[in-house]
Enzyme design. Structure first.
Site, PDB file in Angstrom:
ATOM      1  N   SER A   1       1.756  -2.974  -2.646  1.00  0.00           N
ATOM      2  CA  SER A   1       1.176  -4.317  -2.721  1.00  0.00           C
ATOM      3  C   SER A   1       0.524  -4.640  -4.058  1.00  0.00           C
ATOM      4  O   SER A   1       0.288  -5.802  -4.360  1.00  0.00           O
ATOM      5  CB  SER A   1       0.145  -4.516  -1.608  1.00  0.00           C
TER       6      SER A   1
ATOM      7  N   LYS B   1      -6.927  -4.618  -3.690  1.00  0.00           N
ATOM      8  CA  LYS B   1      -6.459  -5.976  -3.988  1.00  0.00           C
ATOM      9  C   LYS B   1      -7.157  -6.491  -5.246  1.00  0.00           C
ATOM     10  O   LYS B   1      -8.092  -5.887  -5.753  1.00  0.00           O
ATOM     11  CB  LYS B   1      -6.758  -6.926  -2.817  1.00  0.00           C
TER      12      LYS B   1
END
Length: 304
Positions: free
Chosen positions: A65, A131
């Site tokens: 990700s 993230k």
């Protein structure tokens, strides 16, 4: 050799008189030895927990990700000095219990836009996610044609591979402008249609597009409203989702959010479980600031 000299040579060393000024060393009992080892291990565990909570923590990347910024399997140095949140929970507790435990916010700074962070999501307990922090409390964020806009300013985001800007994947790359709530914003329940058949959640008068808000809201009379990710509503801890009458009684009543919210996304925009699916997260769900990769050693580098 005299008889006295022979006696001294054959004497048991343990029976000999100790040297002047030196006390005789006593042997520890088995119980005392075990206790000493237990205390040593406890001290080491406490020291390790303190270091992981307020100084730094190594975290391994799991998944794609954050491609191309971070690769699967790399190990990051996560600073807790910048900012951190320590969950006072135990490994064997279930996710709901962990999320209900107290949280200690520490550090000498605050999260900044574009920081790469370790964070957690509602309903996932203490599972870590890596993230990039995109939206700060009070921001308006959107992605159009794969490019990020914050408060109507376009950001090129050089760290995002152009192949990841296409509108595909489970969450999709593009979305309309959304407001990121901040502490003190007004949360209300309002009718969403003229016939008053449906009721929705609103923030500062704007319809909230995601299920759940990772912050409770409190009215002037102390009444507490929680809107969870599964779409349920809790009033003072009681689930009122199925009670139409209780929900109707709350229409128009103002509740103020207790926490700031932040919007995070993965750099691989088409392969990331992030705020587009989870909604914005509260500050105490950001547990550290990623500073550099230190393993594999030939990939050592700082993270901007």
């Amino acid at each position: 050799m005299s008889e006295e000299e022979i006696r001294n040579v054959n004497a048991d060393p343990e029976e000999a008189a100790p040297e002047a000024g030196k006390p005789k060393k006593e042997k520890k009992s088995v119980g005392a030895e075990i206790l000493s080892w237990v205390l040593t291990l406890l001290t080491a565990v406490v020291a390790a927990l303190v270091i992981r909570s307020v100084l730094f923590e190594p975290v391994r990347v799991d998944g794609a990700s954050m491609n191309d910024t971070l690769a699967d399997g790399e190990v990051m140095f996560v600073s807790k000095l910048d900012y951190a949140s320590t969950w006072l929970s135990l490994p064997w507790q279930d996710n709901e219990t962990k999320e209900g435990m107290p949280r200690l916010t520490t550090g000498f700074g605050s999260p900044s836009r574009f920081d790469v962070v370790i964070c957690r999501y509602p309903g996932r307990g203490d599972t870590n996610f890596v993230k990039r922090l995109i939206g700060l409390p009070g921001d308006r964020v959107k992605i159009e044609d794969g490019f990020l806009y914050v408060n109507e300013e376009k950001f090129e985001e050089a760290y995002v591979n152009d192949d990841y800007r296409v509108n595909s994947g489970s969450a999709g790359a593009s979305f309309d402008e959304v407001y990121i709530p901040k502490k003190g914003d007004v949360l209300t329940l309002q009718y969403t249609d003229a016939n008053q058949n449906r009721i929705g959640v609103y923030v500062n008068g704007e319809a909230w597009i995601w299920r759940g808000i990772s912050s409770d809201a409190v009215a002037e009379d102390g009444t507490r409203l929680s809107y969870r990710k599964d779409g349920s509503l809790l009033l003072n801890g009681e689930d009122i989702t199925a009670s139409t009458q209780k929900i109707i009684e709350l229409v128009g009543k103002e509740f103020r959010l207790e926490k700031d919210l932040y919007f995070v996304m993965g750099d691989h925009r088409n392969n990331s479980n992030d705020s587009r699916a989870q909604g914005p997260i509260s500050r105490d769900m950001i547990v550290g600031h990623v500073r550099f990769v230190f393993f594999p050693f030939n990939s050592w580098r700082g993270i901007q």
